[in-house]
Motif scaffolding. Structure first.
Motif, PDB file in Angstrom:
ATOM      1  N   MET A  31      28.144   4.228 -52.849  1.00  0.00           N
ATOM      2  CA  MET A  31      26.883   2.545 -52.957  1.00  0.00           C
ATOM      3  C   MET A  31      26.351   2.244 -54.307  1.00  0.00           C
ATOM      4  SD  MET A  31      24.489   3.086 -49.735  1.00  0.00           S
ATOM      5  CE  MET A  31      23.738   2.231 -49.951  1.00  0.00           C
ATOM      6  N   LYS A  32      26.250   2.804 -55.715  1.00  0.00           N
ATOM      7  CA  LYS A  32      25.537   2.938 -56.858  1.00  0.00           C
ATOM      8  C   LYS A  32      26.889   1.930 -57.250  1.00  0.00           C
ATOM      9  CE  LYS A  32      21.310   2.984 -56.135  1.00  0.00           C
ATOM     10  NZ  LYS A  32      20.175   2.412 -56.530  1.00  0.00           N
ATOM     11  N   ASP A 156      20.766   5.476 -60.444  1.00  0.00           N
ATOM     12  CA  ASP A 156      19.780   4.064 -59.818  1.00  0.00           C
ATOM     13  C   ASP A 156      19.512   2.767 -61.358  1.00  0.00           C
ATOM     14  OD1 ASP A 156      19.136   4.485 -57.356  1.00  0.00           O
ATOM     15  OD2 ASP A 156      17.517   6.353 -57.705  1.00  0.00           O
ATOM     16  N   PHE A 157      19.126   3.536 -62.511  1.00  0.00           N
ATOM     17  CA  PHE A 157      18.741   3.017 -63.672  1.00  0.00           C
ATOM     18  C   PHE A 157      20.112   2.118 -64.304  1.00  0.00           C
ATOM     19  CE2 PHE A 157      15.759   6.391 -63.690  1.00  0.00           C
ATOM     20  CZ  PHE A 157      14.596   5.209 -63.492  1.00  0.00           C
ATOM     21  N   LEU A 158      20.823   3.135 -64.496  1.00  0.00           N
ATOM     22  CA  LEU A 158      22.162   2.212 -64.751  1.00  0.00           C
ATOM     23  C   LEU A 158      22.809   1.034 -63.765  1.00  0.00           C
ATOM     24  CD1 LEU A 158      24.203   5.613 -65.459  1.00  0.00           C
ATOM     25  CD2 LEU A 158      23.382   4.012 -67.251  1.00  0.00           C
ATOM     26  N   ARG A 159      22.637   1.035 -62.660  1.00  0.00           N
ATOM     27  CA  ARG A 159      22.665  -0.037 -62.160  1.00  0.00           C
ATOM     28  C   ARG A 159      21.846  -1.487 -62.208  1.00  0.00           C
ATOM     29  NH1 ARG A 159      27.107  -1.426 -57.416  1.00  0.00           N
ATOM     30  NH2 ARG A 159      26.163  -3.799 -57.428  1.00  0.00           N
ATOM     31  N   GLU A 160      20.839  -0.676 -62.521  1.00  0.00           N
ATOM     32  CA  GLU A 160      19.697  -1.560 -62.912  1.00  0.00           C
ATOM     33  C   GLU A 160      20.053  -2.610 -63.551  1.00  0.00           C
ATOM     34  OE1 GLU A 160      14.850  -2.302 -62.525  1.00  0.00           O
ATOM     35  OE2 GLU A 160      16.129  -0.432 -62.231  1.00  0.00           O
ATOM     36  N   ASP A 163      23.193  -5.172 -63.402  1.00  0.00           N
ATOM     37  CA  ASP A 163      22.582  -6.230 -63.073  1.00  0.00           C
ATOM     38  C   ASP A 163      21.867  -6.662 -61.752  1.00  0.00           C
ATOM     39  OD1 ASP A 163      23.393  -5.089 -60.226  1.00  0.00           O
ATOM     40  OD2 ASP A 163      24.752  -5.320 -59.658  1.00  0.00           O
ATOM     41  N   GLY A 164      20.908  -5.974 -61.717  1.00  0.00           N
ATOM     42  CA  GLY A 164      19.735  -6.031 -61.604  1.00  0.00           C
ATOM     43  C   GLY A 164      19.472  -4.873 -60.057  1.00  0.00           C
ATOM     44  N   THR A 165      20.352  -5.249 -59.746  1.00  0.00           N
ATOM     45  CA  THR A 165      20.941  -3.869 -58.285  1.00  0.00           C
ATOM     46  C   THR A 165      19.337  -3.232 -58.644  1.00  0.00           C
ATOM     47  OG1 THR A 165      22.633  -5.189 -57.699  1.00  0.00           O
ATOM     48  CG2 THR A 165      21.342  -3.233 -56.178  1.00  0.00           C
ATOM     49  N   VAL A 166      18.109  -3.240 -57.393  1.00  0.00           N
ATOM     50  CA  VAL A 166      17.560  -1.853 -57.351  1.00  0.00           C
ATOM     51  C   VAL A 166      17.494  -1.177 -55.758  1.00  0.00           C
ATOM     52  CG1 VAL A 166      16.602  -2.682 -59.663  1.00  0.00           C
ATOM     53  CG2 VAL A 166      15.473  -3.164 -56.511  1.00  0.00           C
ATOM     54  N   GLY A 167      16.713  -0.211 -55.737  1.00  0.00           N
ATOM     55  CA  GLY A 167      16.750   0.205 -53.618  1.00  0.00           C
ATOM     56  C   GLY A 167      17.939   1.284 -54.279  1.00  0.00           C
ATOM     57  N   ALA A 168      17.580   2.163 -53.125  1.00  0.00           N
ATOM     58  CA  ALA A 168      19.452   3.354 -52.846  1.00  0.00           C
ATOM     59  C   ALA A 168      19.117   3.003 -51.103  1.00  0.00           C
ATOM     60  CB  ALA A 168      18.401   4.519 -52.017  1.00  0.00           C
TER      61      ALA A 168
END
Length: 168
Positions: A31-32, A156-160, A163-168
């Motif tokens: 998902m990430k 989580d940190f890499l994805r944020e 593109d700023g996407t956070v959360g599981a």
């Protein structure tokens, strides 16, 4: 591409619970990575780290391969990206593609699922050469849950950062 992630059951037997949590964490890593280009998946965190989402996928392919195929199934095979057993090679995704990394990872996950399903019980053992010890399938499944959970925090940190996407 959208990954379906099914939450683990709240009540289940030990093996079903371990299997469900492991699949939940596998789906979390996928998902990430959903919706990102190869370039974004290769984007590294912060210097001096070379960590990237694609590097994590490649690393987890090696982890699945090692613990299920080499340890539990006693297969005599090299790692996917290193003939010398160097896990760090998988982290270097600078020339990797989504298709290459995900095909390898998904193939290893399928091998892992097959090996686990065919095992008579969680008490089946294999030999972990690096530790010089025998280990149970139960420990292997717990270890992989731990490994995915830790690396999903990195994801989580890499994805944020991409593109700023956070959360599981």
């Amino acid at each position: 591409m959208t990954t379906e992630r099914i939450g683990p059951p709240l009540i289940a037997g030990e093996r079903e619970m371990l299997r469900a949590f492991l699949d939940y964490h596998r789906a979390t890593l996928a998902m990430k990575c959903d919706g990102l280009s190869d370039e974004e998946l290769r984007r590294q965190s912060m210097p001096p780290s070379t960590l990237s989402l694609l590097g994590l996928v490649r690393h987890m392919a090696e982890v699945e391969r090692t613990w299920f195929r080499l340890v539990i199934n006693a297969e005599e095979i090299p790692l996917v990206w290193s003939d010398t057993g160097d896990y760090q090679v998988a982290y270097d995704a600078s020339a990797a593609s989504r298709s290459e990394a995900f095909e390898a990872w998904q193939a290893e996950v399928e091998h892992s699922r097959r090996i686990e399903a065919e095992a008579e019980s969680l008490d089946v053992t294999g030999h972990q050469r690096k530790w010089g010890k025998d280990v149970s399938l139960r420990l292997v499944m717990l270890h992989l849950i731990h490994e995915y959970a830790r690396h999903n925090g990195h994801a989580d940190f890499l994805r944020e950062g991409i593109d700023g996407t956070v959360g599981a």
